[in-house]
Write a protein that holds these residues in place. Structure first.
Motif, mmCIF file in Angstrom:
data_model
loop_
_atom_site.group_PDB
_atom_site.id
_atom_site.type_symbol
_atom_site.label_atom_id
_atom_site.label_comp_id
_atom_site.label_asym_id
_atom_site.label_seq_id
_atom_site.Cartn_x
_atom_site.Cartn_y
_atom_site.Cartn_z
ATOM 1 N N PHE A 29 -7.678 -2.571 -28.827
ATOM 2 C CA PHE A 29 -8.852 -2.683 -29.678
ATOM 3 C C PHE A 29 -8.900 -3.997 -30.440
ATOM 4 O O PHE A 29 -9.979 -4.450 -30.826
ATOM 5 C CB PHE A 29 -8.914 -1.525 -30.680
ATOM 6 C CG PHE A 29 -9.266 -0.211 -30.046
ATOM 7 C CD1 PHE A 29 -10.574 0.118 -29.759
ATOM 8 C CD2 PHE A 29 -8.277 0.703 -29.716
ATOM 9 C CE1 PHE A 29 -10.899 1.320 -29.162
ATOM 10 C CE2 PHE A 29 -8.584 1.915 -29.130
ATOM 11 C CZ PHE A 29 -9.890 2.227 -28.845
ATOM 12 N N ILE A 30 -7.731 -4.589 -30.710
ATOM 13 C CA ILE A 30 -7.686 -5.854 -31.441
ATOM 14 C C ILE A 30 -6.677 -6.794 -30.792
ATOM 15 O O ILE A 30 -5.762 -6.365 -30.091
ATOM 16 C CB ILE A 30 -7.317 -5.665 -32.934
ATOM 17 C CG1 ILE A 30 -5.928 -5.027 -33.093
ATOM 18 C CG2 ILE A 30 -8.381 -4.874 -33.674
ATOM 19 C CD1 ILE A 30 -5.440 -4.973 -34.532
ATOM 20 N N ASP A 31 -6.877 -8.082 -31.029
ATOM 21 C CA ASP A 31 -5.919 -9.119 -30.646
ATOM 22 C C ASP A 31 -5.304 -9.669 -31.918
ATOM 23 O O ASP A 31 -5.986 -9.784 -32.951
ATOM 24 C CB ASP A 31 -6.609 -10.266 -29.898
ATOM 25 C CG ASP A 31 -6.931 -9.923 -28.461
ATOM 26 O OD1 ASP A 31 -6.159 -9.169 -27.840
ATOM 27 O OD2 ASP A 31 -7.956 -10.424 -27.962
ATOM 28 N N ARG A 32 -4.043 -10.023 -31.835
ATOM 29 C CA ARG A 32 -3.335 -10.613 -32.971
ATOM 30 C C ARG A 32 -2.936 -12.032 -32.613
ATOM 31 O O ARG A 32 -2.383 -12.286 -31.551
ATOM 32 C CB ARG A 32 -2.087 -9.790 -33.303
ATOM 33 C CG ARG A 32 -1.265 -10.358 -34.427
ATOM 34 C CD ARG A 32 -0.121 -9.453 -34.781
ATOM 35 N NE ARG A 32 0.729 -9.218 -33.625
ATOM 36 C CZ ARG A 32 1.996 -8.876 -33.686
ATOM 37 N NH1 ARG A 32 2.574 -8.692 -34.850
ATOM 38 N NH2 ARG A 32 2.703 -8.685 -32.597
ATOM 39 N N THR A 33 -3.216 -12.961 -33.514
ATOM 40 C CA THR A 33 -2.818 -14.354 -33.347
ATOM 41 C C THR A 33 -1.902 -14.716 -34.505
ATOM 42 O O THR A 33 -2.268 -14.525 -35.672
ATOM 43 C CB THR A 33 -4.036 -15.291 -33.335
ATOM 44 O OG1 THR A 33 -4.926 -14.876 -32.295
ATOM 45 C CG2 THR A 33 -3.610 -16.723 -33.092
ATOM 46 N N GLU A 43 -3.808 -13.522 -37.849
ATOM 47 C CA GLU A 43 -5.222 -13.146 -37.817
ATOM 48 C C GLU A 43 -5.439 -12.098 -36.745
ATOM 49 O O GLU A 43 -4.783 -12.109 -35.701
ATOM 50 C CB GLU A 43 -6.108 -14.361 -37.538
ATOM 51 C CG GLU A 43 -6.166 -15.336 -38.684
ATOM 52 C CD GLU A 43 -7.139 -16.475 -38.431
ATOM 53 O OE1 GLU A 43 -7.784 -16.500 -37.357
ATOM 54 O OE2 GLU A 43 -7.231 -17.338 -39.308
ATOM 55 N N TYR A 44 -6.373 -11.193 -37.014
ATOM 56 C CA TYR A 44 -6.739 -10.142 -36.075
ATOM 57 C C TYR A 44 -8.201 -10.289 -35.716
ATOM 58 O O TYR A 44 -9.021 -10.656 -36.557
ATOM 59 C CB TYR A 44 -6.501 -8.758 -36.697
ATOM 60 C CG TYR A 44 -5.052 -8.497 -36.989
ATOM 61 C CD1 TYR A 44 -4.497 -8.856 -38.213
ATOM 62 C CD2 TYR A 44 -4.232 -7.915 -36.037
ATOM 63 C CE1 TYR A 44 -3.158 -8.632 -38.480
ATOM 64 C CE2 TYR A 44 -2.900 -7.675 -36.301
ATOM 65 C CZ TYR A 44 -2.366 -8.032 -37.520
ATOM 66 O OH TYR A 44 -1.043 -7.809 -37.777
ATOM 67 N N GLY A 50 -12.812 -3.199 -28.627
ATOM 68 C CA GLY A 50 -13.000 -2.938 -30.050
ATOM 69 C C GLY A 50 -14.440 -3.132 -30.479
ATOM 70 O O GLY A 50 -14.987 -2.348 -31.258
ATOM 71 N N LYS A 51 -15.074 -4.172 -29.964
ATOM 72 C CA LYS A 51 -16.476 -4.417 -30.288
ATOM 73 C C LYS A 51 -17.365 -3.307 -29.746
ATOM 74 O O LYS A 51 -18.361 -2.934 -30.373
ATOM 75 C CB LYS A 51 -16.921 -5.769 -29.736
ATOM 76 C CG LYS A 51 -16.314 -6.939 -30.485
ATOM 77 C CD LYS A 51 -16.710 -8.258 -29.843
ATOM 78 C CE LYS A 51 -16.004 -9.409 -30.537
ATOM 79 N NZ LYS A 51 -16.282 -10.700 -29.889
ATOM 80 N N GLU A 55 -20.218 -0.148 -32.981
ATOM 81 C CA GLU A 55 -21.544 0.413 -33.257
ATOM 82 C C GLU A 55 -21.531 1.949 -33.300
ATOM 83 O O GLU A 55 -22.085 2.528 -34.240
ATOM 84 C CB GLU A 55 -22.575 -0.089 -32.242
ATOM 85 C CG GLU A 55 -23.975 0.432 -32.490
ATOM 86 C CD GLU A 55 -24.546 0.059 -33.856
ATOM 87 O OE1 GLU A 55 -25.362 0.843 -34.386
ATOM 88 O OE2 GLU A 55 -24.184 -1.001 -34.384
ATOM 89 N N PRO A 56 -20.923 2.633 -32.327
ATOM 90 C CA PRO A 56 -20.871 4.103 -32.442
ATOM 91 C C PRO A 56 -20.154 4.564 -33.714
ATOM 92 O O PRO A 56 -20.574 5.539 -34.346
ATOM 93 C CB PRO A 56 -20.108 4.540 -31.188
ATOM 94 C CG PRO A 56 -20.302 3.438 -30.218
ATOM 95 C CD PRO A 56 -20.394 2.186 -31.032
#
Length: 75
Positions: A29-33, A43-44, A50-51, A55-56
């Motif tokens: 759902f997310i990427d971590r840098t 940063e996430y 994830g995008k 909206e739902p």
């Protein structure tokens, strides 16, 4: 505690936040840098998956906020 984006999170321990972010990353759902600086900077960002769920979830939140008083309390 600060969340991604710099907003302060109240009532969330660093341990719980870290665990939750890692689970979201593990599930795509997310990427971590990670930026190797002093102090360490992370940063996430939402992935496409994830995008797609943002909206739902926003619609569900709106429904809950609009109907919370209609739901009877648990007994």
């Amino acid at each position: 505690m600060r969340e991604p984006g710099g907003r302060v999170l109240q009532g969330v321990s660093p341990k719980v936040l870290t665990h939750t972010l890692r689970r979201l990353e593990d599930r795509g759902f997310i990427d971590r840098t990670i930026y190797p600086a002093v102090p360490l900077h992370v940063e996430y960002a939402l992935t496409a998956l994830g995008k797609s769920v943002a909206e739902p979830l926003a619609q569900l939140r709106t429904w809950v906020e609009n109907h919370l008083d209609d739901v009877p309390p648990a007994t």
